[in-house]
Design an enzyme around this catalytic site. Structure first.
Site, PDB file in Angstrom:
ATOM      1  N   ASP A 157      -1.674  -0.365  21.912  1.00  0.00           N
ATOM      2  CA  ASP A 157      -2.305   0.056  23.172  1.00  0.00           C
ATOM      3  C   ASP A 157      -3.593   0.848  22.921  1.00  0.00           C
ATOM      4  O   ASP A 157      -4.377   1.070  23.839  1.00  0.00           O
ATOM      5  CB  ASP A 157      -1.322   0.886  24.015  1.00  0.00           C
ATOM      6  CG  ASP A 157      -0.799   2.133  23.313  1.00  0.00           C
ATOM      7  OD1 ASP A 157      -1.181   2.396  22.153  1.00  0.00           O
ATOM      8  OD2 ASP A 157       0.015   2.858  23.938  1.00  0.00           O
ATOM      9  N   GLU A 158      -3.814   1.257  21.662  1.00  0.00           N
ATOM     10  CA  GLU A 158      -4.951   2.133  21.392  1.00  0.00           C
ATOM     11  C   GLU A 158      -6.294   1.425  21.552  1.00  0.00           C
ATOM     12  O   GLU A 158      -7.340   2.065  21.644  1.00  0.00           O
ATOM     13  CB  GLU A 158      -4.819   2.753  19.992  1.00  0.00           C
ATOM     14  CG  GLU A 158      -3.519   3.516  19.862  1.00  0.00           C
ATOM     15  CD  GLU A 158      -3.461   4.465  18.677  1.00  0.00           C
ATOM     16  OE1 GLU A 158      -4.504   4.883  18.185  1.00  0.00           O
ATOM     17  OE2 GLU A 158      -2.324   4.771  18.261  1.00  0.00           O
ATOM     18  N   ASN A 208       2.881  15.725  23.422  1.00  0.00           N
ATOM     19  CA  ASN A 208       3.238  15.940  22.010  1.00  0.00           C
ATOM     20  C   ASN A 208       4.084  17.190  21.816  1.00  0.00           C
ATOM     21  O   ASN A 208       5.050  17.195  21.047  1.00  0.00           O
ATOM     22  CB  ASN A 208       1.967  16.052  21.154  1.00  0.00           C
ATOM     23  CG  ASN A 208       1.226  14.732  21.077  1.00  0.00           C
ATOM     24  OD1 ASN A 208       1.804  13.671  21.293  1.00  0.00           O
ATOM     25  ND2 ASN A 208      -0.066  14.797  20.782  1.00  0.00           N
ATOM     26  N   THR A 252       0.859  -1.183   0.000  1.00  0.00           N
ATOM     27  CA  THR A 252       0.000   0.000   0.000  1.00  0.00           C
ATOM     28  C   THR A 252       0.899   1.239   0.000  1.00  0.00           C
ATOM     29  O   THR A 252       2.130   1.123  -0.024  1.00  0.00           O
ATOM     30  CB  THR A 252      -0.879   0.044   1.266  1.00  0.00           C
ATOM     31  OG1 THR A 252      -0.031   0.288   2.404  1.00  0.00           O
ATOM     32  CG2 THR A 252      -1.662  -1.247   1.448  1.00  0.00           C
ATOM     33  N   LYS A 268      -8.532  -2.660  15.158  1.00  0.00           N
ATOM     34  CA  LYS A 268      -7.486  -3.467  15.802  1.00  0.00           C
ATOM     35  C   LYS A 268      -8.092  -4.258  16.973  1.00  0.00           C
ATOM     36  O   LYS A 268      -7.724  -5.414  17.199  1.00  0.00           O
ATOM     37  CB  LYS A 268      -6.348  -2.576  16.308  1.00  0.00           C
ATOM     38  CG  LYS A 268      -5.476  -1.973  15.223  1.00  0.00           C
ATOM     39  CD  LYS A 268      -4.735  -2.987  14.379  1.00  0.00           C
ATOM     40  CE  LYS A 268      -3.652  -3.719  15.134  1.00  0.00           C
ATOM     41  NZ  LYS A 268      -2.844  -4.587  14.214  1.00  0.00           N
ATOM     42  N   TYR A 311      -9.596   3.180  13.539  1.00  0.00           N
ATOM     43  CA  TYR A 311      -8.370   2.362  13.562  1.00  0.00           C
ATOM     44  C   TYR A 311      -8.348   1.460  14.789  1.00  0.00           C
ATOM     45  O   TYR A 311      -8.197   0.237  14.678  1.00  0.00           O
ATOM     46  CB  TYR A 311      -7.121   3.263  13.558  1.00  0.00           C
ATOM     47  CG  TYR A 311      -5.859   2.538  13.982  1.00  0.00           C
ATOM     48  CD1 TYR A 311      -5.329   1.511  13.203  1.00  0.00           C
ATOM     49  CD2 TYR A 311      -5.207   2.860  15.177  1.00  0.00           C
ATOM     50  CE1 TYR A 311      -4.178   0.824  13.605  1.00  0.00           C
ATOM     51  CE2 TYR A 311      -4.056   2.180  15.577  1.00  0.00           C
ATOM     52  CZ  TYR A 311      -3.555   1.167  14.791  1.00  0.00           C
ATOM     53  OH  TYR A 311      -2.429   0.488  15.187  1.00  0.00           O
TER      54      TYR A 311
HETATM   55  P1  NAD Z   1       2.655   0.638   8.426  1.00  0.00           P
HETATM   56  O1  NAD Z   1       1.422   1.363   8.008  1.00  0.00           O
HETATM   57  O2  NAD Z   1       3.961   1.340   8.395  1.00  0.00           O
HETATM   58  O3  NAD Z   1       2.841  -0.681   7.520  1.00  0.00           O
HETATM   59  C1  NAD Z   1       1.771  -1.532   7.247  1.00  0.00           C
HETATM   60  C2  NAD Z   1       2.221  -2.514   6.174  1.00  0.00           C
HETATM   61  O4  NAD Z   1       1.120  -3.422   5.940  1.00  0.00           O
HETATM   62  C3  NAD Z   1       2.541  -1.858   4.837  1.00  0.00           C
HETATM   63  O5  NAD Z   1       3.728  -2.403   4.296  1.00  0.00           O
HETATM   64  C4  NAD Z   1       1.333  -2.202   3.969  1.00  0.00           C
HETATM   65  O6  NAD Z   1       1.652  -2.319   2.592  1.00  0.00           O
HETATM   66  C5  NAD Z   1       0.916  -3.544   4.548  1.00  0.00           C
HETATM   67  N1  NAD Z   1      -0.508  -3.808   4.291  1.00  0.00           N
HETATM   68  C6  NAD Z   1      -1.546  -2.960   4.501  1.00  0.00           C
HETATM   69  N2  NAD Z   1      -2.691  -3.551   4.091  1.00  0.00           N
HETATM   70  C7  NAD Z   1      -2.362  -4.791   3.653  1.00  0.00           C
HETATM   71  C8  NAD Z   1      -3.113  -5.882   3.126  1.00  0.00           C
HETATM   72  N3  NAD Z   1      -4.435  -5.792   2.959  1.00  0.00           N
HETATM   73  N4  NAD Z   1      -2.455  -7.009   2.775  1.00  0.00           N
HETATM   74  C9  NAD Z   1      -1.106  -7.109   2.936  1.00  0.00           C
HETATM   75  N5  NAD Z   1      -0.343  -6.105   3.410  1.00  0.00           N
HETATM   76  C10 NAD Z   1      -0.971  -4.958   3.770  1.00  0.00           C
HETATM   77  O7  NAD Z   1       2.328   0.070   9.889  1.00  0.00           O
HETATM   78  P2  NAD Z   1       3.308  -0.117  11.129  1.00  0.00           P
HETATM   79  O8  NAD Z   1       3.392   1.159  11.858  1.00  0.00           O
HETATM   80  O9  NAD Z   1       4.513  -0.810  10.685  1.00  0.00           O
HETATM   81  O10 NAD Z   1       2.435  -1.114  12.039  1.00  0.00           O
HETATM   82  C11 NAD Z   1       2.583  -2.518  11.910  1.00  0.00           C
HETATM   83  C12 NAD Z   1       1.655  -3.187  12.932  1.00  0.00           C
HETATM   84  O11 NAD Z   1       2.011  -2.777  14.246  1.00  0.00           O
HETATM   85  C13 NAD Z   1       0.188  -2.835  12.756  1.00  0.00           C
HETATM   86  O12 NAD Z   1      -0.562  -4.000  12.975  1.00  0.00           O
HETATM   87  C14 NAD Z   1      -0.069  -1.789  13.823  1.00  0.00           C
HETATM   88  O13 NAD Z   1      -1.417  -1.822  14.245  1.00  0.00           O
HETATM   89  C15 NAD Z   1       0.863  -2.278  14.913  1.00  0.00           C
HETATM   90  N6  NAD Z   1       1.347  -1.231  15.837  1.00  0.00           N
HETATM   91  C16 NAD Z   1       1.908  -0.088  15.345  1.00  0.00           C
HETATM   92  C17 NAD Z   1       2.396   0.864  16.235  1.00  0.00           C
HETATM   93  C18 NAD Z   1       3.061   2.129  15.736  1.00  0.00           C
HETATM   94  O14 NAD Z   1       3.366   3.009  16.532  1.00  0.00           O
HETATM   95  N7  NAD Z   1       3.331   2.254  14.446  1.00  0.00           N
HETATM   96  C19 NAD Z   1       2.292   0.653  17.616  1.00  0.00           C
HETATM   97  C20 NAD Z   1       1.725  -0.536  18.072  1.00  0.00           C
HETATM   98  C21 NAD Z   1       1.252  -1.469  17.174  1.00  0.00           C
HETATM   99  P1  TYD Z   2       0.323   9.630  15.507  1.00  0.00           P
HETATM  100  O1  TYD Z   2       1.766   9.590  15.152  1.00  0.00           O
HETATM  101  O2  TYD Z   2      -0.684   9.777  14.409  1.00  0.00           O
HETATM  102  O3  TYD Z   2       0.050   8.294  16.347  1.00  0.00           O
HETATM  103  P2  TYD Z   2      -1.283   7.856  17.189  1.00  0.00           P
HETATM  104  O4  TYD Z   2      -2.410   8.706  16.796  1.00  0.00           O
HETATM  105  O5  TYD Z   2      -1.462   6.445  16.734  1.00  0.00           O
HETATM  106  O6  TYD Z   2      -0.909   7.988  18.628  1.00  0.00           O
HETATM  107  O7  TYD Z   2       0.090  10.793  16.542  1.00  0.00           O
HETATM  108  C1  TYD Z   2       0.781  10.841  17.774  1.00  0.00           C
HETATM  109  C2  TYD Z   2       0.234  12.022  18.561  1.00  0.00           C
HETATM  110  O8  TYD Z   2       0.597  13.234  17.879  1.00  0.00           O
HETATM  111  C3  TYD Z   2      -1.276  12.041  18.663  1.00  0.00           C
HETATM  112  O9  TYD Z   2      -1.644  12.551  19.944  1.00  0.00           O
HETATM  113  C4  TYD Z   2      -1.714  12.998  17.583  1.00  0.00           C
HETATM  114  C5  TYD Z   2      -0.569  13.996  17.512  1.00  0.00           C
HETATM  115  N1  TYD Z   2      -0.292  14.567  16.188  1.00  0.00           N
HETATM  116  C6  TYD Z   2      -0.160  15.962  16.039  1.00  0.00           C
HETATM  117  O10 TYD Z   2      -0.296  16.729  17.016  1.00  0.00           O
HETATM  118  N2  TYD Z   2       0.122  16.462  14.806  1.00  0.00           N
HETATM  119  C7  TYD Z   2       0.270  15.656  13.707  1.00  0.00           C
HETATM  120  O11 TYD Z   2       0.497  16.174  12.583  1.00  0.00           O
HETATM  121  C8  TYD Z   2       0.150  14.237  13.874  1.00  0.00           C
HETATM  122  C9  TYD Z   2       0.300  13.316  12.700  1.00  0.00           C
HETATM  123  C10 TYD Z   2      -0.123  13.745  15.140  1.00  0.00           C
END
Ligand code: NAD
Ligand code: TYD
Length: 357
Positions: A130-131, A253, A36, A158, A154
């Site tokens: 954690d969300e 933030n 994606t 999850k 979102y």
């Molecule tokens: P990301 O958005 O960076 O990457 C998601 C990946 O999944 C991408 O490579 C995308 O191409 C792939 N993808 C999306 N839809 C798909 C589908 N239908 N089939 C196959 N592949 C698909 O996400 P991330 O930040 O790396 O998060 C990875 C996981 O960790 C997620 O499950 C997210 O909920 C979880 N998570 C993320 C965070 C964070 O802070 N980023 C924290 C806790 C948990």
């Molecule tokens: P984000 O990185 O989108 O992660 P999540 O919503 O999953 O926690 O955002 C982190 C925090 O930062 C959240 O409280 C929203 C805030 N935020 C801003 O203030 N400005 C921004 O442009 C973005 C993307 C997030």
């Protein structure tokens, strides 16, 4: 072992593969990713030719494609990272979140259920957030027993996927483990999330859009610490259990943005005050969770895990990574992401909502 990693071209999945593929030549890693807007194969440059690594482009919500991958590779372990992951996008268009996060997880669980009955040494490791618990007030932390109360499409999607994963363990005895983690940061994160967005906007002299008053609190964890914790739970955690992962690093933030301004200034020789002057308060996110904090007693006590990186060292590494990987940034910003921004944010500058995008 044959290990299927979904979403391995995204932020956390690519960091996981970059750590584990070279470290475990005895295992074969199959990366299933739809590619994606959030994916970037350039994140996997270092391992793409490794003999123990295979990439397959497929959609986890498409049962036919998933069956093909399972039939071809017969994975013994699955690390399920793939998801639509950005809260703001889920507010603008929740359908993709239901499709990938809920249906996609269900399709994967079904593929495992159909093949794994009576077979030992299998594992479905579900990666979550954690969300799912919703918002905290000024005090307290989420434990593994906290009631689910998601706020955004979102986190609701999850939460649904977590429930399916656990239900498949209870109902069918599928060997499932679940980890819920706090906010990650580090190299290769798509620049729509707070930390990379602020680093790049500061570098480019663009406004730094802070939602509301900037007082919302997140618990930040360096991405490699998350990946190590996932591997530890997979190899040493108990089947059917949930483990919390978190940095114990709560930050408002606005404080995160100030630190980024300071670090970008130090790394580039600019004046930090001129970067702080870019901070722009914009309309708050609807349903914006005030605070997240994770109680990580269980993983620390049972498995001896602890994060290695402090917020200060991890953030400096992250700033340096974005400074040194401008081609990666341009690649992920082109194409689909640019079109999405145009569709959803064009012409809204007047309201200040996307002032910094
Ligand atoms: P990301 O958005 O960076 O990457 C998601 C990946 O999944 C991408 O490579 C995308 O191409 C792939 N993808 C999306 N839809 C798909 C589908 N239908 N089939 C196959 N592949 C698909 O996400 P991330 O930040 O790396 O998060 C990875 C996981 O960790 C997620 O499950 C997210 O909920 C979880 N998570 C993320 C965070 C964070 O802070 N980023 C924290 C806790 C948990
Ligand atoms: P984000 O990185 O989108 O992660 P999540 O919503 O999953 O926690 O955002 C982190 C925090 O930062 C959240 O409280 C929203 C805030 N935020 C801003 O203030 N400005 C921004 O442009 C973005 C993307 C997030």
């Amino acid at each position: 072992m044959r290990i299927l990693v979904t979403g391995g071209a995204g932020f956390i999945g690519s960091n996981f593969l970059n750590l584990m593929v070279p470290r475990h030549p005895e295992h074969h890693f199959i990366n299933l990713d739809k590619l994606t807007y959030a994916a970037n194969l350039a994140s996997l440059e270092a391992i793409c030719d490794a003999p123990n690594y295979t990439f397959v482009q497929a959609d986890i919500a498409d049962a036919r494609q998933v069956d093909q991958v399972f039939d071809a590779h017969d994975p013994e372990w699955v690390f399920h990272f793939a998801a639509e992951s950005h809260v703001d996008r889920s507010i603008l268009g929740p359908a993709a979140f239901v499709q990938t996060n809920v249906i996609g997880t269900f399709v994967l669980l079904e593929a495992c259920r159909a093949r794994w009955q009576g077979r030992v040494g299998r594992l479905f490791h579900h990666v979550s957030t954690d969300e799912v618990y919703g918002s905290l007030g000024d005090t307290g932390a989420f434990t593994e027993e906290t009631r689910y109360d998601p706020s955004s499409p979102y986190s609701a999607s999850k939460a649904a996927s977590d429930h399916f994963a656990r239900a498949y363990h209870r109902t069918y005895g599928l060997p499932v483990k679940v980890t819920n983690c706090s906010n990650n940061y580090g190299p290769r994160q798509f620049p729509e999330k707070l930390i990379p967005l602020m680093i790049l906007n500061a570098l480019e002299g663009k406004p730094l859009p802070v939602y509301g008053q900037g007082t919302n609190v997140r618990d930040w964890l360096y991405v490699e610490d998350h990946c190590e914790a996932i591997w530890l739970v997979a190899t040493r955690g108990r089947v059917g259990e949930t483990y919390h992962i978190g940095g114990g690093t709560e930050k408002r933030n606005l404080d995160v943005v100030h630190t980024i301004c300071q670090l970008v200034a130090e790394e580039t020789g600019r004046d930090p005050d001129s970067l702080r002057a870019l901070i722009t308060y914009v309309a708050d996110r609807p349903g914006h969770d005030f605070r997240y904090a994770m109680d990580t007693t269980k993983i620390r006590r049972e498995l001896g895990w602890e994060p290695r990186e402090s917020f200060e060292t991890g953030l400096r590494k992250t700033v340096r990574w974005y400074l040194n990987h401008r081609a990666w940034v341009e690649q992920v910003r082109s194409g689909e992401y640019a079109r999405w921004l145009e569709r959803n944010y064009a012409g809204r500058e007047a309201h200040g909502k996307d002032a910094g995008r």
